[in-house]
Design a protein around this motif. Structure first.
Motif, PDB file in Angstrom:
ATOM      1  N   ASP A  73       0.803  -1.221   0.000  1.00  0.00           N
ATOM      2  CA  ASP A  73       0.000   0.000   0.000  1.00  0.00           C
ATOM      3  C   ASP A  73       0.839   1.276   0.000  1.00  0.00           C
ATOM      4  OD1 ASP A  73       1.018   0.182   2.553  1.00  0.00           O
ATOM      5  OD2 ASP A  73      -0.919   0.036   3.586  1.00  0.00           O
ATOM      6  N   GLY A  74       2.135   1.135  -0.230  1.00  0.00           N
ATOM      7  CA  GLY A  74       3.038   2.273  -0.188  1.00  0.00           C
ATOM      8  C   GLY A  74       3.815   2.348   1.102  1.00  0.00           C
ATOM      9  N   SER A  75       3.365   1.577   2.091  1.00  0.00           N
ATOM     10  CA  SER A  75       4.027   1.556   3.389  1.00  0.00           C
ATOM     11  C   SER A  75       4.255   0.134   3.894  1.00  0.00           C
ATOM     12  CB  SER A  75       3.200   2.326   4.422  1.00  0.00           C
ATOM     13  OG  SER A  75       3.787   2.268   5.694  1.00  0.00           O
ATOM     14  N   LYS A  76       3.216  -0.704   3.764  1.00  0.00           N
ATOM     15  CA  LYS A  76       3.297  -2.070   4.276  1.00  0.00           C
ATOM     16  C   LYS A  76       2.768  -3.062   3.238  1.00  0.00           C
ATOM     17  CE  LYS A  76       2.432  -0.707   9.095  1.00  0.00           C
ATOM     18  NZ  LYS A  76       1.503  -0.896  10.249  1.00  0.00           N
ATOM     19  N   THR A  77       3.260  -4.292   3.326  1.00  0.00           N
ATOM     20  CA  THR A  77       2.706  -5.376   2.506  1.00  0.00           C
ATOM     21  C   THR A  77       1.552  -6.020   3.260  1.00  0.00           C
ATOM     22  OG1 THR A  77       4.338  -6.936   3.421  1.00  0.00           O
ATOM     23  CG2 THR A  77       4.868  -5.879   1.313  1.00  0.00           C
ATOM     24  N   TRP A  78       0.615  -6.591   2.493  1.00  0.00           N
ATOM     25  CA  TRP A  78      -0.545  -7.215   3.098  1.00  0.00           C
ATOM     26  C   TRP A  78      -0.927  -8.472   2.322  1.00  0.00           C
ATOM     27  CZ3 TRP A  78      -4.342  -7.560  -0.490  1.00  0.00           C
ATOM     28  CH2 TRP A  78      -4.394  -6.598  -1.502  1.00  0.00           C
ATOM     29  N   LEU A  79      -1.716  -9.314   2.970  1.00  0.00           N
ATOM     30  CA  LEU A  79      -2.166 -10.570   2.365  1.00  0.00           C
ATOM     31  C   LEU A  79      -3.616 -10.818   2.743  1.00  0.00           C
ATOM     32  CD1 LEU A  79      -1.562 -13.288   0.874  1.00  0.00           C
ATOM     33  CD2 LEU A  79      -0.902 -14.209   3.108  1.00  0.00           C
ATOM     34  N   LEU A  80      -4.428 -11.144   1.724  1.00  0.00           N
ATOM     35  CA  LEU A  80      -5.802 -11.599   1.935  1.00  0.00           C
ATOM     36  C   LEU A  80      -5.845 -13.062   1.529  1.00  0.00           C
ATOM     37  CD1 LEU A  80      -8.826 -11.178   2.511  1.00  0.00           C
ATOM     38  CD2 LEU A  80      -9.075 -10.417   0.140  1.00  0.00           C
ATOM     39  N   ASP A  81      -5.963 -13.947   2.500  1.00  0.00           N
ATOM     40  CA  ASP A  81      -5.860 -15.391   2.242  1.00  0.00           C
ATOM     41  C   ASP A  81      -6.686 -16.125   3.293  1.00  0.00           C
ATOM     42  OD1 ASP A  81      -5.097 -17.887   1.360  1.00  0.00           O
ATOM     43  OD2 ASP A  81      -3.101 -17.814   2.270  1.00  0.00           O
ATOM     44  N   THR A  82      -7.995 -16.086   3.131  1.00  0.00           N
ATOM     45  CA  THR A  82      -8.895 -16.647   4.149  1.00  0.00           C
ATOM     46  C   THR A  82      -8.722 -18.147   4.316  1.00  0.00           C
ATOM     47  OG1 THR A  82     -10.622 -16.789   2.463  1.00  0.00           O
ATOM     48  CG2 THR A  82     -10.606 -14.822   3.873  1.00  0.00           C
ATOM     49  N   GLY A 137      -7.329   3.675  -3.169  1.00  0.00           N
ATOM     50  CA  GLY A 137      -7.797   2.497  -2.444  1.00  0.00           C
ATOM     51  C   GLY A 137      -7.585   1.187  -3.168  1.00  0.00           C
ATOM     52  N   PHE A 138      -7.245   1.234  -4.461  1.00  0.00           N
ATOM     53  CA  PHE A 138      -7.067  -0.010  -5.203  1.00  0.00           C
ATOM     54  C   PHE A 138      -5.980  -0.879  -4.581  1.00  0.00           C
ATOM     55  CE2 PHE A 138      -4.931  -2.513  -8.499  1.00  0.00           C
ATOM     56  CZ  PHE A 138      -5.999  -3.211  -9.056  1.00  0.00           C
ATOM     57  N   TYR A 139      -4.920  -0.238  -4.091  1.00  0.00           N
ATOM     58  CA  TYR A 139      -3.789  -0.984  -3.535  1.00  0.00           C
ATOM     59  C   TYR A 139      -3.872  -1.134  -2.009  1.00  0.00           C
ATOM     60  CZ  TYR A 139      -1.901   0.173  -8.137  1.00  0.00           C
ATOM     61  OH  TYR A 139      -1.727   0.319  -9.503  1.00  0.00           O
ATOM     62  N   ALA A 140      -4.944  -0.641  -1.416  1.00  0.00           N
ATOM     63  CA  ALA A 140      -5.073  -0.690   0.040  1.00  0.00           C
ATOM     64  C   ALA A 140      -5.400  -2.101   0.519  1.00  0.00           C
ATOM     65  CB  ALA A 140      -6.170   0.273   0.497  1.00  0.00           C
ATOM     66  N   LYS A 141      -5.042  -2.401   1.738  1.00  0.00           N
ATOM     67  CA  LYS A 141      -5.358  -3.690   2.336  1.00  0.00           C
ATOM     68  C   LYS A 141      -6.869  -3.859   2.461  1.00  0.00           C
ATOM     69  CE  LYS A 141      -5.205  -4.196   6.788  1.00  0.00           C
ATOM     70  NZ  LYS A 141      -6.605  -4.686   7.029  1.00  0.00           N
ATOM     71  N   PRO A 142      -7.413  -4.977   1.984  1.00  0.00           N
ATOM     72  CA  PRO A 142      -8.849  -5.232   2.173  1.00  0.00           C
ATOM     73  C   PRO A 142      -9.170  -5.383   3.656  1.00  0.00           C
ATOM     74  CG  PRO A 142      -7.895  -6.683   0.497  1.00  0.00           C
ATOM     75  CD  PRO A 142      -6.753  -6.019   1.184  1.00  0.00           C
ATOM     76  N   GLU A 143     -10.429  -5.198   3.982  1.00  0.00           N
ATOM     77  CA  GLU A 143     -10.849  -5.269   5.390  1.00  0.00           C
ATOM     78  C   GLU A 143     -10.490  -6.602   6.030  1.00  0.00           C
ATOM     79  OE1 GLU A 143     -14.959  -4.818   8.052  1.00  0.00           O
ATOM     80  OE2 GLU A 143     -14.922  -4.226   5.943  1.00  0.00           O
ATOM     81  N   ASP A 144     -10.602  -7.705   5.262  1.00  0.00           N
ATOM     82  CA  ASP A 144     -10.312  -9.032   5.840  1.00  0.00           C
ATOM     83  C   ASP A 144      -8.845  -9.427   5.684  1.00  0.00           C
ATOM     84  OD1 ASP A 144     -12.983  -9.289   6.479  1.00  0.00           O
ATOM     85  OD2 ASP A 144     -13.504 -10.323   4.608  1.00  0.00           O
ATOM     86  N   GLY A 145      -8.040  -8.548   5.098  1.00  0.00           N
ATOM     87  CA  GLY A 145      -6.630  -8.863   4.922  1.00  0.00           C
ATOM     88  C   GLY A 145      -5.816  -8.558   6.170  1.00  0.00           C
ATOM     89  N   ASN A 146      -4.550  -8.977   6.134  1.00  0.00           N
ATOM     90  CA  ASN A 146      -3.645  -8.759   7.262  1.00  0.00           C
ATOM     91  C   ASN A 146      -2.319  -8.207   6.753  1.00  0.00           C
ATOM     92  OD1 ASN A 146      -5.187 -10.015   9.579  1.00  0.00           O
ATOM     93  ND2 ASN A 146      -5.069 -11.793   8.215  1.00  0.00           N
ATOM     94  N   PHE A 147      -1.768  -7.251   7.495  1.00  0.00           N
ATOM     95  CA  PHE A 147      -0.428  -6.785   7.173  1.00  0.00           C
ATOM     96  C   PHE A 147       0.584  -7.876   7.490  1.00  0.00           C
ATOM     97  CE2 PHE A 147      -2.445  -2.537   7.875  1.00  0.00           C
ATOM     98  CZ  PHE A 147      -2.225  -2.053   6.593  1.00  0.00           C
ATOM     99  N   THR A 148       1.656  -7.929   6.710  1.00  0.00           N
ATOM    100  CA  THR A 148       2.654  -8.981   6.890  1.00  0.00           C
ATOM    101  C   THR A 148       3.934  -8.408   7.464  1.00  0.00           C
ATOM    102  OG1 THR A 148       3.392  -8.680   4.615  1.00  0.00           O
ATOM    103  CG2 THR A 148       1.721 -10.352   4.999  1.00  0.00           C
TER     104      THR A 148
END
Length: 263
Positions: free
Chosen positions: A97-106, A251-262
């Motif tokens: 997101d420009g600052s942190k990586t995130w993952l959405l992987d339920t 917001g396209f690159y933002a972490k989804p609500e159910d995602g987690n920062f890594t």
């Protein structure tokens, strides 16, 4: 106070006023504000020009491509100015997101390292232009020999603290006639903290033009022994490539609500 004393005092004050000169406050020297331009080796500038030029590349804003993997197709999207990115599959999505990586992987299907992988294929794909990034140190390297032809090159290293793997090194080698990029050598030092002399080699020879910029259609890893390059080992193809001067919505690159920062 008598008249003589008053007269003497008046004369002293008058003399002081006549002899005193206004003191001009010393102003700090005005430094010329000049826009610093990165200095690239002449050989590398010719490579950039052979691929459409840095000026044309810097006009572009959004790059996307599809990796048609046999098990799970990946769609990669990158903002070329901020380097935010997003990798989408049917099972998981990751991004920066420009600052942190995130993952959405339920379903917890992704077993790799998001920090390492989220922009890995972008860097291989966006050659040679990513070699114009800030924090790079350029130096000479010996020519690379392959099938009786000599390919001049430039060594690329990074200043300390630049990127996730500042001890990585790259070697770009180009065709001496066309100046198009032909080979990329690179080391991998991620999370090890140690430099490496194991240089892997990728062949670049399959190109396409998009918005005046020449980018790969496919790249091929080769087997090697040091700087001796041998037969092809594996090829990655880039499909549905799109290059645009238009950015994605906020917001396209933002972490989804159910995602987690890594980490």
């Amino acid at each position: 106070m008598n008249k003589l004393t008053i007269l003497l005092l008046f004369l002293v004050i008058s003399a002081c006023k006549q002899n005193s000169k206004p003191v001009k406050a010393e102003e700090p020297a005005q430094e010329e504000m000049s826009e610093s331009k990165p200095q690239y080796p002449d050989a590398l500038v010719k490579v950039f020009d052979a691929h459409g030029g840095l000026g044309q590349w810097k006009k572009q804003r959004t790059l996307s491509f599809v990796l048609p993997k046999s098990k799970l197709e990946e769609t990669h999207t990158i903002d070329l100015w901020s380097r935010m990115d997003k990798v989408e599959t049917e099972q998981f999505t990751m991004g920066f997101d420009g600052s942190k990586t995130w993952l959405l992987d339920t379903d917890e299907t992704y077993k790799g390292d998001v920090v390492f992988y989220h922009n890995l294929m972008f860097y291989f794909y966006a050659m040679p232009f990513v070699l114009a990034d800030d924090g790079i140190v350029y130096s000479e390297t010996e020519d690379l020999e392959y099938e009786g032809k000599s390919y001049p090159g430039v060594k690329i290293a990074y200043q300390s603290g630049v990127g996730a793997s500042s001890k990585d090194e790259y070697y770009i080698h180009f065709d001496p006639d066309t100046h198009q990029m032909t080979w990329l050598g690179y080391t991998v030092t991620y999370r090890s903290g140690e430099t490496s002399d194991n240089v892997r080699w990728i062949n670049y020879k399959d190109w396409q033009e998009l918005n005046g910029v020449v980018l790969p259609k496919s790249i091929t890893w080769h087997k090697y022994e040091g700087r001796k390059i041998m037969e092809a080992a594996s090829t990655v193809t880039f499909e549905d490539v799109a290059l645009s001067t238009t950015p994605k919505p906020n917001g396209f690159y933002a972490k989804p609500e159910d995602g987690n920062f890594t980490p």
